[in-house]
Enzyme design. Sequence first.
Site, PDB file in Angstrom:
ATOM      1  N   LYS A 198       0.842  -1.200   0.000  1.00 54.07           N
ATOM      2  CA  LYS A 198       0.000   0.000   0.000  1.00 54.07           C
ATOM      3  C   LYS A 198       0.881   1.255   0.000  1.00 54.07           C
ATOM      4  CE  LYS A 198      -3.534   2.340   2.712  1.00 54.07           C
ATOM      5  NZ  LYS A 198      -4.488   2.294   3.803  1.00 54.07           N
ATOM      6  N   GLU A 204      10.378  -4.683   4.757  1.00 53.83           N
ATOM      7  CA  GLU A 204      10.494  -6.079   4.317  1.00 53.83           C
ATOM      8  C   GLU A 204      10.246  -6.188   2.807  1.00 53.83           C
ATOM      9  OE1 GLU A 204       8.732  -4.910   6.826  1.00 53.83           O
ATOM     10  OE2 GLU A 204       8.724  -6.289   8.542  1.00 53.83           O
ATOM     11  N   GLY A 259      -4.972  -1.803   4.863  1.00 53.04           N
ATOM     12  CA  GLY A 259      -4.142  -2.926   4.411  1.00 53.04           C
ATOM     13  C   GLY A 259      -4.811  -4.272   4.627  1.00 53.04           C
ATOM     14  N   GLU A 345      -5.141  -6.735  14.713  1.00 59.08           N
ATOM     15  CA  GLU A 345      -4.641  -5.414  14.317  1.00 59.08           C
ATOM     16  C   GLU A 345      -5.788  -4.400  14.360  1.00 59.08           C
ATOM     17  OE1 GLU A 345      -2.930  -4.215  10.258  1.00 59.08           O
ATOM     18  OE2 GLU A 345      -1.084  -4.673  11.333  1.00 59.08           O
ATOM     19  N   HIS A 376      -4.944 -33.128  16.683  1.00 58.38           N
ATOM     20  CA  HIS A 376      -3.804 -33.947  17.102  1.00 58.38           C
ATOM     21  C   HIS A 376      -2.690 -33.097  17.679  1.00 58.38           C
ATOM     22  CE1 HIS A 376      -5.572 -37.553  15.338  1.00 58.38           C
ATOM     23  NE2 HIS A 376      -6.081 -36.694  14.453  1.00 58.38           N
ATOM     24  N   LYS A 521       8.878  -0.441  14.535  1.00 58.93           N
ATOM     25  CA  LYS A 521       9.495  -0.058  13.249  1.00 58.93           C
ATOM     26  C   LYS A 521      10.514   1.046  13.478  1.00 58.93           C
ATOM     27  CE  LYS A 521       5.481  -0.937  10.245  1.00 58.93           C
ATOM     28  NZ  LYS A 521       4.469  -0.313   9.403  1.00 58.93           N
TER      29      LYS A 521
HETATM   30  O1  F6P Z   1       3.007  -3.031   9.845  1.00 53.97           O
HETATM   31  C1  F6P Z   1       1.650  -3.198   9.682  1.00 53.97           C
HETATM   32  C2  F6P Z   1       1.201  -2.814   8.305  1.00 53.97           C
HETATM   33  O2  F6P Z   1       1.143  -1.431   8.178  1.00 53.97           O
HETATM   34  C3  F6P Z   1      -0.137  -3.455   7.987  1.00 53.97           C
HETATM   35  O3  F6P Z   1      -1.205  -2.747   8.470  1.00 53.97           O
HETATM   36  C4  F6P Z   1      -0.068  -3.573   6.511  1.00 53.97           C
HETATM   37  O4  F6P Z   1      -1.010  -4.467   6.030  1.00 53.97           O
HETATM   38  C5  F6P Z   1       1.354  -4.029   6.334  1.00 53.97           C
HETATM   39  O5  F6P Z   1       2.076  -3.306   7.308  1.00 53.97           O
HETATM   40  C6  F6P Z   1       1.952  -3.824   4.971  1.00 53.97           C
HETATM   41  O6  F6P Z   1       1.955  -2.506   4.584  1.00 53.97           O
HETATM   42  P1  F6P Z   1       2.169  -2.096   3.081  1.00 53.97           P
HETATM   43  O7  F6P Z   1       1.076  -2.693   2.291  1.00 53.97           O
HETATM   44  O8  F6P Z   1       2.145  -0.599   3.063  1.00 53.97           O
HETATM   45  O9  F6P Z   1       3.508  -2.619   2.636  1.00 53.97           O
END
Ligand code: F6P
Length: 552
Positions: A198, A204, A259, A345, A376, A521
């Site tokens: 988004k 990451e 998100g 969340e 199980h 973060k």
């Molecule tokens: O860290 C949480 C978050 O902001 C979520 O709410 C979101 O879905 C995810 O990170 C990924 O964010 P983006 O789509 O901006 O990479």
Amino acid sequence: MQAPRCDQTAAWTALTAQFTQSGRSFDLRPAFANDAQRAEAFSLNAPEVFADLSKNHWDTETRGLLLALARECRIEARRDAMLAGEPINHTEGRAVLHTALRAPRGAAPFSDDVHDVLDRLLAYVEQVRDTATSGIRHVVNIGIGGSDLGPQMVVPALDAFAHRGLKLHFVSNVDGHDIVPVLRGLDPRETLVIVASKTFTTQETMANAEVARAWFLAGYGEGGEAAIAKHFAATTTNVAAAAKFGITTTFGFWDWVGGRYSLWSAIGLPIALAIGAEHFRALLAGAHAMDRHFAEAPLEQNLPIQLGLLDVWYRNFHGYTSRSVAPYHQGLRRLPAYLQQLEMESNGKCVDLDGQPLPFGTSPVVWGEAGTNGQHAYFQMLHQGTDVIPVEFIAVKTPCYDAARADGGSGLPDGVRAGLADQHHKLLANCLAQSQALMLGKATDEAIGETAPTASKSLDALTVARHRTFPGNRPSTTLVIDRLTPAAVGALIALYEHRVFTSGALWRINSFDQWGVELGKALCSQLLPRFATGDTAGLDGSTAALLKRLLG
Ligand code: F6P
């Protein structure tokens, strides 16, 4: 007029009294014995989903008070405000309009924008799915949280409808152990990489996108830079950042799509690639049907609202801190992980809309596994542990292994079919048996009459029987779906979204922001340079020692 918080209502006071008088000691066994109509009276039908709510700790009086609570909290007005696009996510000044993403053209705010992107996205999808022409055999979705969990859950759920010549892969973790095994076996010339974010700033996702681009250019050879246009696509609200990264095939969405509510937007691209345009539209239509039910059904018949009310009853009166979800369909194995983000969340908050600390609990821990696997592993604790954990079973009446076959069959030789039918009955029998066992339990008197084959001879019969006693009266809900079609999956997910909305609205929290993820973060950005320098100055003792150990 401002809606009151649930604990500031007359219905809350009445529920508190009712809980003390009879709610706390409610027992499902006499409730069924004394009321032949109980199953029917506590069952609801919503689009694609039937719900048996009768094995829950409530009676008609409790349900009536919970409905009164919803009314006093003006749930309908808050729901209507969301659907109309009012900025109910007040801490970010945003509307919350994931429902607009699945409404037919003209039926919701921003309709033209939504449908223009959807049409363009689905036209692209059909081009890629023509694998003989596109040459694409593998799709790697790089994204995390809401840009990963929805598609990663829905793609296996709808495997019966999937293109057999396109393999979907998902990479989310910043840990290279996620991306390396995925890229290792792939040929860049046959691969489409989707960068799904988004914000297009998430650490990451950006790190994995860089690795994927380097892998692509190294493996493609001459002409690689130009080929990025064909082999990379971005789904984002930050089209400018995607362009800067070098991606020209871009599908946008809007800040009013949260998100964790975004699989219906361009973030659903991997789903659409797997199941195709027609089935993707059916997924949206299923969700829309549930939206209409949520918007129009009276509270007495409104399934998402009643599930949300039960959640409040369990969390705030019974004090249950967790809920386990047990989908008896292997395709829904990622549903618990998806629901963790959706619910925790959204509703893992400790202040109300005015920033006042809440005097009661909010989001439960949501967890689970596909049945029968969970049986199980942790079901022991559900049956005999010290905590009561409501369980949500999901049963699918008719299996479908391959929708392209007229009989929905397995694609395996005919002789295998009888065995598969038998397996499906075993699956469903397990599902029903678990909710029965949780409710019925087994008294010590009953256990004492049994022979315990493995008991040590030195143990007396009563001791052994106590170990073999089940308290019972453990609550569960069973959702039943006829067949796991795109429409059914869409309706199921929308059901969960609106149920989370309901408890959040009663708690009077902002279910649509997620400030709780920001501190970690920020601290990570401060720590990261220390991994290059080894500097531990100013850190707390534990973090300093751990950093030294990791670098040593
Ligand atoms: O860290 C949480 C978050 O902001 C979520 O709410 C979101 O879905 C995810 O990170 C990924 O964010 P983006 O789509 O901006 O990479």
